[in-house]
Design an enzyme around this catalytic site. Structure first.
Site, PDB file in Angstrom:
ATOM      1  N   TRP A  88      -2.805  -2.740  -1.596  1.00 55.00           N
ATOM      2  CA  TRP A  88      -2.461  -4.106  -1.984  1.00 55.00           C
ATOM      3  C   TRP A  88      -2.992  -4.969  -0.854  1.00 55.00           C
ATOM      4  O   TRP A  88      -2.504  -4.919   0.268  1.00 55.00           O
ATOM      5  CB  TRP A  88      -0.946  -4.256  -2.126  1.00 55.00           C
ATOM      6  CG  TRP A  88      -0.538  -5.607  -2.612  1.00 55.00           C
ATOM      7  CD1 TRP A  88      -0.522  -6.051  -3.901  1.00 55.00           C
ATOM      8  CD2 TRP A  88      -0.060  -6.703  -1.813  1.00 55.00           C
ATOM      9  NE1 TRP A  88      -0.074  -7.352  -3.948  1.00 55.00           N
ATOM     10  CE2 TRP A  88       0.214  -7.776  -2.677  1.00 55.00           C
ATOM     11  CE3 TRP A  88       0.152  -6.885  -0.449  1.00 55.00           C
ATOM     12  CZ2 TRP A  88       0.699  -8.998  -2.252  1.00 55.00           C
ATOM     13  CZ3 TRP A  88       0.632  -8.113   0.005  1.00 55.00           C
ATOM     14  CH2 TRP A  88       0.896  -9.155  -0.904  1.00 55.00           C
TER      15      TRP A  88
ATOM     16  N   GLU B 154       4.749 -14.601 -13.614  1.00 56.94           N
ATOM     17  CA  GLU B 154       4.238 -13.284 -13.203  1.00 56.94           C
ATOM     18  C   GLU B 154       3.268 -12.683 -14.199  1.00 56.94           C
ATOM     19  O   GLU B 154       2.261 -12.110 -13.809  1.00 56.94           O
ATOM     20  CB  GLU B 154       5.408 -12.291 -13.069  1.00 56.94           C
ATOM     21  CG  GLU B 154       6.174 -12.376 -11.785  1.00 56.94           C
ATOM     22  CD  GLU B 154       7.190 -11.251 -11.684  1.00 56.94           C
ATOM     23  OE1 GLU B 154       8.107 -11.194 -12.525  1.00 56.94           O
ATOM     24  OE2 GLU B 154       7.075 -10.434 -10.769  1.00 56.94           O
TER      25      GLU B 154
ATOM     26  N   LYS C 219       4.695  -3.619  -7.489  1.00 56.77           N
ATOM     27  CA  LYS C 219       6.083  -3.424  -7.901  1.00 56.77           C
ATOM     28  C   LYS C 219       7.026  -3.497  -6.711  1.00 56.77           C
ATOM     29  O   LYS C 219       8.134  -4.009  -6.801  1.00 56.77           O
ATOM     30  CB  LYS C 219       6.200  -2.061  -8.603  1.00 56.77           C
ATOM     31  CG  LYS C 219       7.591  -1.722  -9.112  1.00 56.77           C
ATOM     32  CD  LYS C 219       7.919  -2.520 -10.349  1.00 56.77           C
ATOM     33  CE  LYS C 219       9.340  -2.313 -10.816  1.00 56.77           C
ATOM     34  NZ  LYS C 219       9.846  -3.497 -11.535  1.00 56.77           N
TER      35      LYS C 219
ATOM     36  N   GLU D 214      14.869 -17.125 -13.355  1.00 57.40           N
ATOM     37  CA  GLU D 214      14.343 -15.795 -13.663  1.00 57.40           C
ATOM     38  C   GLU D 214      13.375 -15.870 -14.851  1.00 57.40           C
ATOM     39  O   GLU D 214      12.323 -15.224 -14.848  1.00 57.40           O
ATOM     40  CB  GLU D 214      15.520 -14.841 -13.951  1.00 57.40           C
ATOM     41  CG  GLU D 214      15.150 -13.448 -14.395  1.00 57.40           C
ATOM     42  CD  GLU D 214      14.272 -12.673 -13.409  1.00 57.40           C
ATOM     43  OE1 GLU D 214      14.089 -13.109 -12.274  1.00 57.40           O
ATOM     44  OE2 GLU D 214      13.742 -11.623 -13.819  1.00 57.40           O
TER      45      GLU D 214
ATOM     46  N   ARG E 227       3.026   0.425  -5.547  1.00 58.96           N
ATOM     47  CA  ARG E 227       2.934  -0.278  -4.266  1.00 58.96           C
ATOM     48  C   ARG E 227       1.689  -1.148  -4.159  1.00 58.96           C
ATOM     49  O   ARG E 227       1.537  -1.904  -3.183  1.00 58.96           O
ATOM     50  CB  ARG E 227       2.911   0.730  -3.116  1.00 58.96           C
ATOM     51  CG  ARG E 227       4.250   1.358  -2.889  1.00 58.96           C
ATOM     52  CD  ARG E 227       4.167   2.487  -1.905  1.00 58.96           C
ATOM     53  NE  ARG E 227       5.498   2.876  -1.515  1.00 58.96           N
ATOM     54  CZ  ARG E 227       6.103   2.480  -0.394  1.00 58.96           C
ATOM     55  NH1 ARG E 227       5.479   1.712   0.454  1.00 58.96           N
ATOM     56  NH2 ARG E 227       7.323   2.850  -0.133  1.00 58.96           N
TER      57      ARG E 227
ATOM     58  N   CYS F 183       0.826  -1.196   0.000  1.00 61.50           N
ATOM     59  CA  CYS F 183       0.000   0.000   0.000  1.00 61.50           C
ATOM     60  C   CYS F 183       0.866   1.253   0.000  1.00 61.50           C
ATOM     61  O   CYS F 183       1.996   1.252   0.451  1.00 61.50           O
ATOM     62  CB  CYS F 183      -0.936   0.077   1.203  1.00 61.50           C
ATOM     63  SG  CYS F 183      -1.840  -1.434   1.503  1.00 61.50           S
TER      64      CYS F 183
ATOM     65  N   ASN G  85      -0.443   1.772   5.923  1.00 60.20           N
ATOM     66  CA  ASN G  85       0.398   0.841   5.169  1.00 60.20           C
ATOM     67  C   ASN G  85       1.081  -0.058   6.191  1.00 60.20           C
ATOM     68  O   ASN G  85       1.768   0.440   7.085  1.00 60.20           O
ATOM     69  CB  ASN G  85       1.445   1.640   4.366  1.00 60.20           C
ATOM     70  CG  ASN G  85       2.536   0.751   3.790  1.00 60.20           C
ATOM     71  OD1 ASN G  85       2.290  -0.407   3.461  1.00 60.20           O
ATOM     72  ND2 ASN G  85       3.739   1.282   3.675  1.00 60.20           N
ATOM     73  N   GLY G  86       0.890  -1.375   6.078  1.00 58.19           N
ATOM     74  CA  GLY G  86       1.497  -2.301   7.040  1.00 58.19           C
ATOM     75  C   GLY G  86       0.492  -3.361   7.449  1.00 58.19           C
ATOM     76  O   GLY G  86      -0.531  -3.549   6.792  1.00 58.19           O
TER      77      GLY G  86
HETATM   78  C1  AGP Z   1      10.305  -9.194 -10.238  1.00 56.39           C
HETATM   79  O1  AGP Z   1       9.791  -9.390 -11.514  1.00 56.39           O
HETATM   80  C2  AGP Z   1       9.316  -9.169  -9.172  1.00 56.39           C
HETATM   81  N1  AGP Z   1       8.315  -8.200  -9.382  1.00 56.39           N
HETATM   82  C3  AGP Z   1       9.815  -9.304  -7.749  1.00 56.39           C
HETATM   83  O2  AGP Z   1      10.263 -10.615  -7.611  1.00 56.39           O
HETATM   84  C4  AGP Z   1      10.919  -8.360  -7.244  1.00 56.39           C
HETATM   85  O3  AGP Z   1      12.112  -8.623  -7.896  1.00 56.39           O
HETATM   86  C5  AGP Z   1      11.075  -8.533  -5.728  1.00 56.39           C
HETATM   87  O4  AGP Z   1       9.876  -8.174  -5.103  1.00 56.39           O
HETATM   88  C6  AGP Z   1      12.218  -7.737  -5.161  1.00 56.39           C
HETATM   89  O5  AGP Z   1      12.055  -6.374  -5.361  1.00 56.39           O
HETATM   90  P1  AGP Z   1      13.245  -5.361  -5.175  1.00 56.39           P
HETATM   91  O6  AGP Z   1      14.289  -5.686  -6.167  1.00 56.39           O
HETATM   92  O7  AGP Z   1      12.627  -4.019  -5.402  1.00 56.39           O
HETATM   93  O8  AGP Z   1      13.763  -5.520  -3.765  1.00 56.39           O
END
Ligand code: AGP
Length: 610
Positions: free
Chosen positions: A75, A490, A605, A483, A27, A2, A100-101
């Site tokens: 979220w 995803e 994200k 990856e 977020r 959030c 948020n939390g």
């Molecule tokens: C990547 O495609 C993902 N959205 C997710 O795994 C991301 O890499 C992970 O949440 C870590 O995020 P950060 O690199 O911002 O710490």
């Protein structure tokens, strides 16, 4: 996760709050809402399920204008994504809260408040906060004290912002575990989850510390520390300007970001390599000093960033000759550690705000590591601020939830780190010069791979009706396969798993049939012959093979096996090069599936809760 934003001004703040939400949408985007106090000091609230766009549309017909307000993009953690569960939560038209939390003791608090006659309209953990604040207001406390008393009984993590019709010109905010910044304007002040939300309004920020609370009016900002003493926190001037990022000719941000990788890598290398050397200055003076004492490396990260760390482990041991461990941050933070003397702690994060990675870093600072280094894409993020040294990835703003250019720039930065440490240990000047040359040619190698998009798009068509996929790789290509599988999961919602190809016969081979596409990364290295045998095992059982191979790899075209020659690449940088076709494959499969590529379901994200 959030994102929260709040403002108090002499002008209508609704557009400021909406713009802040747009910038915080990374977020979470399950629902969004806004609450303001209007000119008659009445709370006006509008909430909508779905993205900020839905809230914007609702605000065209619903009145919510005021000079003080709070807003939220959600979220979902507790309670389904719905308008009812969307923030702000309101109690008896008097108090509004955004959060948020996660409030861990919300069940017990909810029961107590219900016995006192409070009616709950949502399934969220947050709603207990607003009723509890209301109860303390009724008992005669002012808004800040009511918020403080509430915080004292909350367990878990929170950043909250609260307004009340009882105290019209005051906004109170508090943080414990979740980030919160104060933005300082001219006769107007703001709070938000991060500075991105507010850089359109101000460049001056206070980063609140854990346990802080703050009261904002148009003219004053008073911070109090965890002991309720007035506190002076430094004011930071940021140079950050977040321009609207255009998609240009591309259909999605993800596609644009895939194609930006050559330039992003050039920027990540710029000024950090010269005349066959990696420059120590790239890491800053503190790291430079610490590097002389490093005897092993601990890497911690989540998701895609964790995969980058896994590739780096292969490099660190093979090139630098240093023992290296890699762990997902959510595991690292909750277990006991034996830290070998002389260990460097490296956190990797695109956003710099991932809650688990941040918590692991904070934990590491008490564990006796020689130095903490962050590899990060966002300057002024929490992880950058918490680390002793940083190596920025310079990928530029990454909008697509599925990380692409952040990953390849992380790998580039990690290879710089491996060389910087390696030349103090096992790496000769000649080997260093060879790797630097490979790094210099990397952007061009990736440009070459990007030209394969049409062929990859044709392959993608065969995945549209599939439920599952397997990804195979060996050595440093195993995390690349992981990856690739993560990207497919995803954004196309196809279940995908990655295996080191030698593991197939220990179980996963049972899954192979003509409905199971198997994607393999097969650069021309010493493991190629072994990988070919593994692929034969799949082929013999009717599996559909899609192989990305080196231009020079001795691989014959076998009927029923799809083979795409990717590049003639050196073994060291091959993991970076081979990532790109896997990103493109996932992207084109998602297009066929018609998913929301840039904002896939259930994700955000930046993962700022546990
Ligand atoms: C990547 O495609 C993902 N959205 C997710 O795994 C991301 O890499 C992970 O949440 C870590 O995020 P950060 O690199 O911002 O710490």
């Amino acid at each position: 996760m959030c994102g929260i934003v709040g403002a108090v001004a002499h002008r209508i703040v609704t557009p400021v709050l909406l713009e802040g939400l747009r910038r915080l949408e990374y977020r979470g985007y399950d629902s969004a809402g806004i609450a303001v106090l209007d000119d008659s000091e009445q709370l006006q609230r509008v909430r909508k399920q779905g993205k900020i766009k839905a809230l914007e549309t609702a605000l065209e017909t619903h009145y919510a204008e005021g000079k003080i307000g709070i807003a939220h993009t959600r979220w979902a953690t507790h309670g389904v994504p719905s308008e009812r569960n969307a923030h702000p939560h309101v109690c008896r038209d008097t108090v509004a809260v955004v959060h948020n939390g996660i409030i861990e003791n919300h069940d017990a608090l909810r029961r107590k408040l219900m016995l006192k006659g409070y009616e709950f309209e949502s399934e969220t953990d947050t709603e207990v906060i607003v009723h509890q604040v209301h109860e303390f207001l009724e008992a005669g406390l002012d808004l800040r004290k009511a918020v403080l008393r509430t915080c004292a009984i909350l367990e878990g993590a929170y950043a909250i912002a609260v307004i009340s019709s009882r105290t019209p010109g005051r906004l109170v905010a508090a943080r414990h575990g979740s980030p919160l910044v104060v933005g300082l304007g001219e006769s107007e002040n703001f709070v938000a989850s991060d500075i991105f939300a507010l850089v359109g309004e101000t460049q001056r920020f206070i980063f609140l510390e854990d346990g802080d609370n703050v009261e904002l009016t148009t003219e004053t900002v008073q911070v109090y520390d965890r002991d309720q003493q007035p506190a002076q926190r430094p004011v930071h001037e940021t140079k950050l300007v977040v321009d609207a990022v255009e998609r240009g000719e591309y259909r999605h941000y993800m596609q644009k970001e895939i194609h930006e990788q050559p330039v992003a890598i050039e920027k990540t290398l710029d000024g950090r390599i010269r005349a066959g050397h990696v420059l120590d200055a790239a890491f800053g003076p503190l790291a430079e000093k610490a590097f002389d004492h490093i005897r092993s490396v601990q890497i911690v990260a989540c998701g895609t960033s964790y995969h980058a760390g896994m590739v780096a482990r292969y490099w660190m041991e093979a090139i630098a000759g240093l023992p290296c461990s890699v762990e997902v941050a959510s595991e690292f933070r909750y277990r006991k550690h034996v830290v070998p003397p002389g260990t460097l702690f490296v956190s990797i994060s695109q956003s710099g705000e991932t809650a688990d990675t941040l918590a692991a870093l904070k934990e590491a600072k008490h564990l006796g590591y020689v130095h903490t280094l962050a590899i990060c894409n966002v300057p002024e993020s929490s992880i950058v601020r918490e680390s002793e040294s940083t190596l920025m990835t310079r990928a530029g703003l990454e909008v697509g939830v599925a990380s692409t250019k952040a990953f390849t720039t992380q790998l580039t930065a990690l290879l710089l780190l491996v060389v910087a440490l390696g030349k103090r240990n096992a790496l000769s000047a000649g080997q260093e010069a060879k790797i630097v040359k490979e790094l210099e040619s990397l952007p061009e190698q990736i440009r070459h791979v990007l030209r394969l998009e049409d062929e990859i798009q044709a392959w993608a068509e065969q995945f549209g009706d599939k439920q599952h996929a397997l990804y195979l790789g060996r050595g440093a290509q195993y995390p690349v396969a992981m990856e690739g599988a993560l990207k497919l999961k995803e954004i196309s919602y196809i279940h995908a798993e990655a295996y080191p190809s030698g593991e197939l016969k220990h179980g996963p081979l049972a899954l192979i049939d003509d409905q199971m596409p198997v994607v393999a990364v097969a650069p021309n290295n010493e493991l190629l012959e072994k990988l070919k045998s593994n692929l034969q095992e799949v082929h013999a059982r009717g599996g559909q093979l899609y192989v990305f191979a080196d231009v020079d790899a001795p691989m014959e075209n076998v009927p029923g096996v799809k083979l795409l020659r990717v590049a003639a690449t050196d073994e060291v940088v091959a993991p970076i090069v081979y990532t790109v076709p896997l990103q493109m494959l996932a992207y084109h499969v998602a297009l066929i599936k018609g998913t929301d590529v840039d904002q896939p379901r259930n994700l955000a994200k930046s993962v700022t809760v546990e």
